[in-house]
Design a protein around this motif. Structure first.
Motif, PDB file in Angstrom:
ATOM      1  N   PHE A 199       0.826  -1.212   0.000  1.00 31.89           N
ATOM      2  CA  PHE A 199       0.000   0.000   0.000  1.00 31.89           C
ATOM      3  C   PHE A 199       0.859   1.261   0.000  1.00 31.89           C
ATOM      4  O   PHE A 199       0.471   2.289  -0.574  1.00 31.89           O
ATOM      5  N   GLU A 200       2.022   1.189   0.635  1.00 28.02           N
ATOM      6  CA  GLU A 200       2.950   2.329   0.575  1.00 28.02           C
ATOM      7  C   GLU A 200       3.441   2.535  -0.859  1.00 28.02           C
ATOM      8  O   GLU A 200       3.536   3.672  -1.343  1.00 28.02           O
ATOM      9  N   LYS A 201       3.756   1.431  -1.541  1.00 23.31           N
ATOM     10  CA  LYS A 201       4.215   1.521  -2.928  1.00 23.31           C
ATOM     11  C   LYS A 201       3.117   2.072  -3.842  1.00 23.31           C
ATOM     12  O   LYS A 201       3.399   2.767  -4.819  1.00 23.31           O
ATOM     13  N   LEU A 202       1.868   1.761  -3.519  1.00 22.77           N
ATOM     14  CA  LEU A 202       0.746   2.236  -4.339  1.00 22.77           C
ATOM     15  C   LEU A 202       0.615   3.760  -4.311  1.00 22.77           C
ATOM     16  O   LEU A 202      -0.009   4.343  -5.200  1.00 22.77           O
ATOM     17  N   LYS A 203       1.190   4.389  -3.286  1.00 25.40           N
ATOM     18  CA  LYS A 203       1.130   5.849  -3.208  1.00 25.40           C
ATOM     19  C   LYS A 203       1.998   6.499  -4.282  1.00 25.40           C
ATOM     20  O   LYS A 203       1.843   7.685  -4.576  1.00 25.40           O
ATOM     21  N   ASN A 204       2.910   5.713  -4.847  1.00 27.08           N
ATOM     22  CA  ASN A 204       3.766   6.197  -5.925  1.00 27.08           C
ATOM     23  C   ASN A 204       3.046   6.045  -7.258  1.00 27.08           C
ATOM     24  O   ASN A 204       2.666   4.943  -7.656  1.00 27.08           O
ATOM     25  N   ASP A 205       2.832   7.153  -7.968  1.00 25.38           N
ATOM     26  CA  ASP A 205       2.077   7.119  -9.226  1.00 25.38           C
ATOM     27  C   ASP A 205       2.719   6.204 -10.261  1.00 25.38           C
ATOM     28  O   ASP A 205       2.021   5.529 -11.015  1.00 25.38           O
ATOM     29  N   GLY A 206       4.054   6.173 -10.287  1.00 23.47           N
ATOM     30  CA  GLY A 206       4.752   5.330 -11.259  1.00 23.47           C
ATOM     31  C   GLY A 206       4.503   3.856 -11.003  1.00 23.47           C
ATOM     32  O   GLY A 206       4.268   3.075 -11.934  1.00 23.47           O
ATOM     33  N   ASN A 248       9.865  -5.167  -9.112  1.00 26.09           N
ATOM     34  CA  ASN A 248       8.942  -4.317  -8.364  1.00 26.09           C
ATOM     35  C   ASN A 248       8.490  -4.858  -7.012  1.00 26.09           C
ATOM     36  O   ASN A 248       7.969  -4.103  -6.190  1.00 26.09           O
ATOM     37  N   PHE A 249       8.663  -6.177  -6.801  1.00 24.84           N
ATOM     38  CA  PHE A 249       8.244  -6.781  -5.536  1.00 24.84           C
ATOM     39  C   PHE A 249       9.451  -7.251  -4.722  1.00 24.84           C
ATOM     40  O   PHE A 249       9.329  -8.157  -3.896  1.00 24.84           O
ATOM     41  N   THR A 250      10.603  -6.616  -4.947  1.00 26.97           N
ATOM     42  CA  THR A 250      11.829  -7.053  -4.270  1.00 26.97           C
ATOM     43  C   THR A 250      11.688  -7.154  -2.749  1.00 26.97           C
ATOM     44  O   THR A 250      12.171  -8.123  -2.151  1.00 26.97           O
ATOM     45  N   PRO A 251      11.007  -6.203  -2.069  1.00 27.31           N
ATOM     46  CA  PRO A 251      10.880  -6.331  -0.613  1.00 27.31           C
ATOM     47  C   PRO A 251      10.110  -7.583  -0.184  1.00 27.31           C
ATOM     48  O   PRO A 251      10.269  -8.047   0.945  1.00 27.31           O
ATOM     49  N   MET A 252       9.266  -8.118  -1.081  1.00 26.65           N
ATOM     50  CA  MET A 252       8.459  -9.282  -0.737  1.00 26.65           C
ATOM     51  C   MET A 252       9.187 -10.601  -1.057  1.00 26.65           C
ATOM     52  O   MET A 252       8.726 -11.674  -0.680  1.00 26.65           O
ATOM     53  N   ILE A 253      10.306 -10.525  -1.765  1.00 27.47           N
ATOM     54  CA  ILE A 253      11.057 -11.728  -2.146  1.00 27.47           C
ATOM     55  C   ILE A 253      12.199 -11.931  -1.149  1.00 27.47           C
ATOM     56  O   ILE A 253      13.038 -11.041  -0.984  1.00 27.47           O
ATOM     57  N   PRO A 254      12.252 -13.082  -0.454  1.00 26.84           N
ATOM     58  CA  PRO A 254      13.374 -13.324   0.465  1.00 26.84           C
ATOM     59  C   PRO A 254      14.708 -13.141  -0.260  1.00 26.84           C
ATOM     60  O   PRO A 254      14.898 -13.649  -1.372  1.00 26.84           O
ATOM     61  N   SER A 255      15.629 -12.391   0.348  1.00 23.37           N
ATOM     62  CA  SER A 255      16.873 -11.986  -0.330  1.00 23.37           C
ATOM     63  C   SER A 255      17.686 -13.173  -0.843  1.00 23.37           C
ATOM     64  O   SER A 255      18.346 -13.077  -1.883  1.00 23.37           O
ATOM     65  N   ASP A 256      17.633 -14.289  -0.137  1.00 25.71           N
ATOM     66  CA  ASP A 256      18.404 -15.470  -0.559  1.00 25.71           C
ATOM     67  C   ASP A 256      17.880 -16.069  -1.858  1.00 25.71           C
ATOM     68  O   ASP A 256      18.543 -16.945  -2.441  1.00 25.71           O
TER      69      ASP A 256
END
Length: 308
Positions: A199-206, A248-256
């Motif tokens: 939802f925070e990302k959705l605040k970005n128009d791009g 675009n979903f990097t924060p949701m993907i475990p870094s490993d």
């Protein structure tokens, strides 16, 4: 007491996009299941489940459900006082519907309105989705109701825009070189923090623009070609979808898992996507050649969901 079993679910397509009115496709996953039980004596884990049911009961007393779907909360409270717990092997925080199965089990036992997957109307499907969303919000802060609905109905469902839900036709198939599979990240994810990030990302128009013009487009193309068994078009759209998620979903993907995510795209051997909200739990994979994929991902714990 013998109670119904409620199975896990897999959301093949639609994670996050459903929030923005995209389509979704989900199917039962019968490897994992849960049922309400009374113990002879409560173990530590059963006691924890019993206490969780009591907290859920307090929440259910505060929400309004349509009269024909009213729950018998007095009976539920009595059963909880008698030690009832949810006996489940569905892993929590792995995106396969642990809370959805619990909500479905409570509704099935304590609602006076029963429905059959064979005869249920589209209106009932839509109403149940809304009701289950209210109930499951206790666990995640906000719920679409899809997880409990698929756990309750135990059939593949096609989620349409504007909360419409239809039964989906997916043939049972245990053979074929191709596969839909799960990779165990080894760490549970938490839905609420991931949804907040979204939802925070959705605040970005791009981000909102690319979500609507690219992500939802690829998501819907994947659903259409998968249901039509057009696997050439399916994997073309799936590659776009997997690439979009990586960017675009990097924060949701475990870094490993970022490297093997990119490896699948660059090698065209398999493609990965989120299973549910991400952040941990399972990652969903698709391949036309599971044998080769298995060798490339030999260091990871995998489970086959569907063969084609």
């Amino acid at each position: 007491m013998k109670n119904s079993l409620f199975y896990a679910k897999i959301l093949l397509f639609g994670e996050y996009g459903i929030i923005e009115n995209s389509r979704g496709l989900t199917l039962p996953y019968n490897t994992y299941k849960g049922t309400l039980q009374f113990p002879s004596s409560l173990s530590e884990s059963q006691l924890k489940s019993n206490k969780s049911l009591y907290n859920f009961l307090i929440y259910l007393k505060k929400i309004e459900l349509p009269s024909r779907f009213k729950l018998n909360l007095k009976s539920l409270e009595k059963d909880i006082e008698n030690g009832m717990f949810f006996d489940s092997n569905i892993p929590q925080g792995y995106g396969v519907g642990s809370s959805g199965a619990l909500v479905a089990a409570i509704f099935d036992k304590y609602s006076g309105h029963k429905v059959s997957p064979d005869t249920i109307s589209k209106n009932d499907l839509k109403d149940l989705k809304i009701i289950f969303g209210k109930m499951e919000s206790f666990f995640h802060g906000k719920s679409s109701g899809i997880d409990p609905l698929i756990c309750y109905m135990n059939i593949p469902l096609l989620i349409q825009p504007d909360a419409e839900v239809d039964k989906a036709k997916i043939s049972e198939n245990n053979e074929g070189k191709g596969a839909v599979f799960l990779i165990n990240s080894g760490i549970p994810g938490e839905t609420e923090p991931m949804v907040k990030i979204f939802f925070e990302k959705l605040k970005n128009d791009g981000f909102r623009k690319t979500l609507k013009e690219e992500f939802i487009k690829y998501n819907n193309e994947c659903i259409d070609s998968f249901l039509n068994k057009d696997m050439k078009s399916f994997f073309k759209s799936l590659k776009h979808l997997s690439s979009w998620a990586l960017n675009n979903f990097t924060p949701m993907i475990p870094s490993d898992f970022l490297k093997i995510w990119e490896k699948g795209i660059s090698s065209n051997t398999y493609y990965l996507k989120l299973c549910g909200s991400g952040g941990g739990g399972y990652i969903l994979g698709f391949t036309e050649d599971y044998e080769t994929t298995q060798e490339l991902l030999k260091d990871y714990n995998k489970e086959i969901v569907y063969r084609f």
